[in-house]
Design an enzyme around this catalytic site. Structure first.
Site, PDB file in Angstrom:
ATOM      1  N   TYR A 195       0.854  -1.163   0.508  1.00 59.25           N
ATOM      2  CA  TYR A 195       0.371  -0.391  -0.225  1.00 59.25           C
ATOM      3  C   TYR A 195       0.581   1.436  -0.117  1.00 59.25           C
ATOM      4  CZ  TYR A 195      -5.451   0.263  -0.439  1.00 59.25           C
ATOM      5  OH  TYR A 195      -6.223  -0.187  -0.471  1.00 59.25           O
TER       6      TYR A 195
ATOM      7  N   GLU B 183       0.031   4.717  -0.516  1.00 57.48           N
ATOM      8  CA  GLU B 183      -1.246   6.013  -0.317  1.00 57.48           C
ATOM      9  C   GLU B 183      -0.271   7.310  -1.069  1.00 57.48           C
ATOM     10  OE1 GLU B 183      -5.593   4.971   0.301  1.00 57.48           O
ATOM     11  OE2 GLU B 183      -4.755   7.169   0.856  1.00 57.48           O
TER      12      GLU B 183
ATOM     13  N   LYS C 180      -2.311  -0.792 -25.352  1.00 56.62           N
ATOM     14  CA  LYS C 180      -2.213  -1.533 -26.600  1.00 56.62           C
ATOM     15  C   LYS C 180      -1.534  -1.541 -27.079  1.00 56.62           C
ATOM     16  CE  LYS C 180      -6.879   0.672 -25.366  1.00 56.62           C
ATOM     17  NZ  LYS C 180      -7.144   2.047 -24.804  1.00 56.62           N
TER      18      LYS C 180
ATOM     19  N   THR D 213      -3.188   4.887 -22.519  1.00 53.95           N
ATOM     20  CA  THR D 213      -2.916   3.882 -21.410  1.00 53.95           C
ATOM     21  C   THR D 213      -1.535   2.752 -22.452  1.00 53.95           C
ATOM     22  OG1 THR D 213      -3.795   3.025 -23.261  1.00 53.95           O
ATOM     23  CG2 THR D 213      -5.349   3.578 -21.177  1.00 53.95           C
TER      24      THR D 213
ATOM     25  N   ASP E 139      -5.828  12.396 -25.757  1.00 61.55           N
ATOM     26  CA  ASP E 139      -5.969  11.410 -25.057  1.00 61.55           C
ATOM     27  C   ASP E 139      -5.081  10.639 -26.452  1.00 61.55           C
ATOM     28  OD1 ASP E 139      -6.541   8.292 -25.055  1.00 61.55           O
ATOM     29  OD2 ASP E 139      -8.545   9.018 -24.899  1.00 61.55           O
TER      30      ASP E 139
ATOM     31  N   ARG F  89      -2.116  -3.506 -18.276  1.00 62.98           N
ATOM     32  CA  ARG F  89      -3.441  -2.228 -18.383  1.00 62.98           C
ATOM     33  C   ARG F  89      -3.643  -1.089 -17.516  1.00 62.98           C
ATOM     34  NH1 ARG F  89      -8.553  -4.864 -20.534  1.00 62.98           N
ATOM     35  NH2 ARG F  89      -9.177  -3.107 -20.187  1.00 62.98           N
TER      36      ARG F  89
END
Ligand code: DSN
Length: 411
Positions: free
Chosen positions: A52, A54, A230, A227, A201, A236
């Site tokens: 974790y 954050e 692709k 992203t 984008d 992902r």
């Protein structure tokens, strides 16, 4: 067939094995998919997923983050090296997805209820570019621009007219199903004239951009979202680059604005992906991705198919199937029977809903990772044509399986 699902199997590991078999025996032409290499998959499955963290490097809300801090810093550095060699931008590599990256970018620059202008989904825009089913339309007042129906190309004069009359806070460019180069410089001018923030984008074309085969919006856009799964062939996930003056706004919008803890395993996998995209081998791969898309569109045209906009400058293209009198959903299903995996698509002046669509979208990023030969690609196009005309047959299914086994997914 070895990958056919048996409803009695409910062991996840058995189902994963079946999916592995399916991916090997079928051919993916889904423009947003690729086959991520072993190094990326190992990072995803690593124990970094346990941590974790954050916050951001050296500003975390948890202890024990010194190693993951270095991982995130390395990933940021690699991301900037790829897209922003002149160090104009700030990078955030935490977005869990492209939609999340877009949501954070909107949140950074626009209050709920503000106006945004993005590409209509039928023209190729993404759900998050102002589609009425998405937060981008329920949280913001979205207006969408369309391509010129006669040519299938973006109409910059019309975008300028819309921006001047609508006065959006944000102009969004980029697409999921638009196959042509986008003039980011022209859009930046329109945004400047109308006092809008310009977001680009690049989720689909990121790999082509790093290979110098597609225009890079860095230097023109205020913010760039993307992203890694692709054309970049990574895990992902999403990323954001923004002008340095907006760094704090973007970081706050990602966390705590829309996300909690970052996925450190995914951030490590993004770093591996960015480093591999910096190699000459990756550039050669992207050239082949583009070449393969051109081989396919040329052959489809010879066979009498209509390609939206007449061709492609990217890894993807859309076939308008109205002349063939078959809708996108039916075509997608027929092709799946022979092991050709595509996605239905709307076309610019569609009368069908997105669930049906009048076209199919094909992409060559995944098939090129399998190092498909030009001859095999032409045989596949001929097989798609035969399947659409006469329906799926055992012969075609066997042909595709044979090609799939000749061009296995590399490790
Ligand atoms: N829906 C994805 C695509 O297939 O293009 C993008 O998020």
């Amino acid at each position: 067939m070895q990958y056919e699902k048996n409803d009695h199997i409910c062991s996840i590991s058995d189902l994963i094995a079946l999916e592995e078999s399916r991916q090997n025996l079928q051919l993916s032409f889904i423009a947003s998919e690729n086959y991520a290499p072993q190094a990326v998959r190992s990072a995803l499955g690593s124990l970094l997923g346990n941590k974790y963290a954050e916050g951001y490097p050296k500003k975390r809300y948890y202890a024990g983050c010194n190693i993951v801090d270095s991982i995130e810093e390395c990933t940021i550095k690699s991301c900037k090296k790829l897209f922003d060699p002149h160090d104009l931008m700030h990078a955030n590599v935490q977005p869990h997805s492209g939609s999340g990256a877009n949501m954070a970018a909107y949140m950074a620059f626009a209050e709920p209820g503000s106006r945004i202008l993005g590409m209509h989904m039928f023209s190729g825009g993404h759900l998050t570019h102002g589609n009425k089913a998405s937060f981008s339309s329920s949280v913001y007042q979205a207006l969408t621009y369309k391509v010129d129906y006669a040519t299938g190309f973006m109409d910059y004069a019309e975008i300028e007219r819309l921006a001047q009359s609508y006065r959006p806070k944000i102009i969004m460019a980029g697409a999921s199903a638009y196959s042509r180069k986008i003039n980011f410089e022209r859009l930046a001018e329109i945004a400047l004239q109308t006092n809008a923030i310009f977001i680009a984008d690049i989720a689909h074309v990121a790999g082509l951009i790093v290979a110098g085969l597609y225009p890079n919006p860095v230097g023109y856009a205020d913010c760039v979202t993307g992203t890694t799964q692709k054309t970049l062939r990574g895990p992902r996930g999403g990323f954001i680059l923004c002008k340095k003056e907006f760094a704090q706004k973007i970081d706050r919008a990602v966390m705590p604005g829309i996300q909690g803890g970052p996925f450190m395993n995914v951030i490590a996998a993004k770093g591996i992906c960015f480093d591999s995209a910096a190699t000459q081998e990756f550039k050669e791969y992207q050239k082949q991705v583009l070449h393969n898309a051109q081989i396919m569109t040329q052959r489809f045209k010879e066979l009498g198919y209509t390609i939206v906009s007449g061709g492609t400058d990217t890894h993807l293209f859309i076939i308008d199937l109205r002349p063939q009198k078959i809708d996108g959903k039916a075509a997608e299903e027929k092709l799946e029977h022979i092991g050709i995996i595509t996605s239905r698509s709307t076309i610019p002046d569609d009368y069908e809903k997105p669930f049906t669509g009048s076209g199919i979208r094909l992409g060559t990023a995944a098939i090129t990772t399998r190092k498909i030969s030009p001859e095999a690609l032409l045989n596949i196009v001929d097989g798609i044509d035969a399947c659409l005309k006469n329906g799926p047959t055992e012969y075609l299914k066997n042909l595709i399986e044979k090609i799939a086994s000749q061009f296995p997914i590399p490790d």
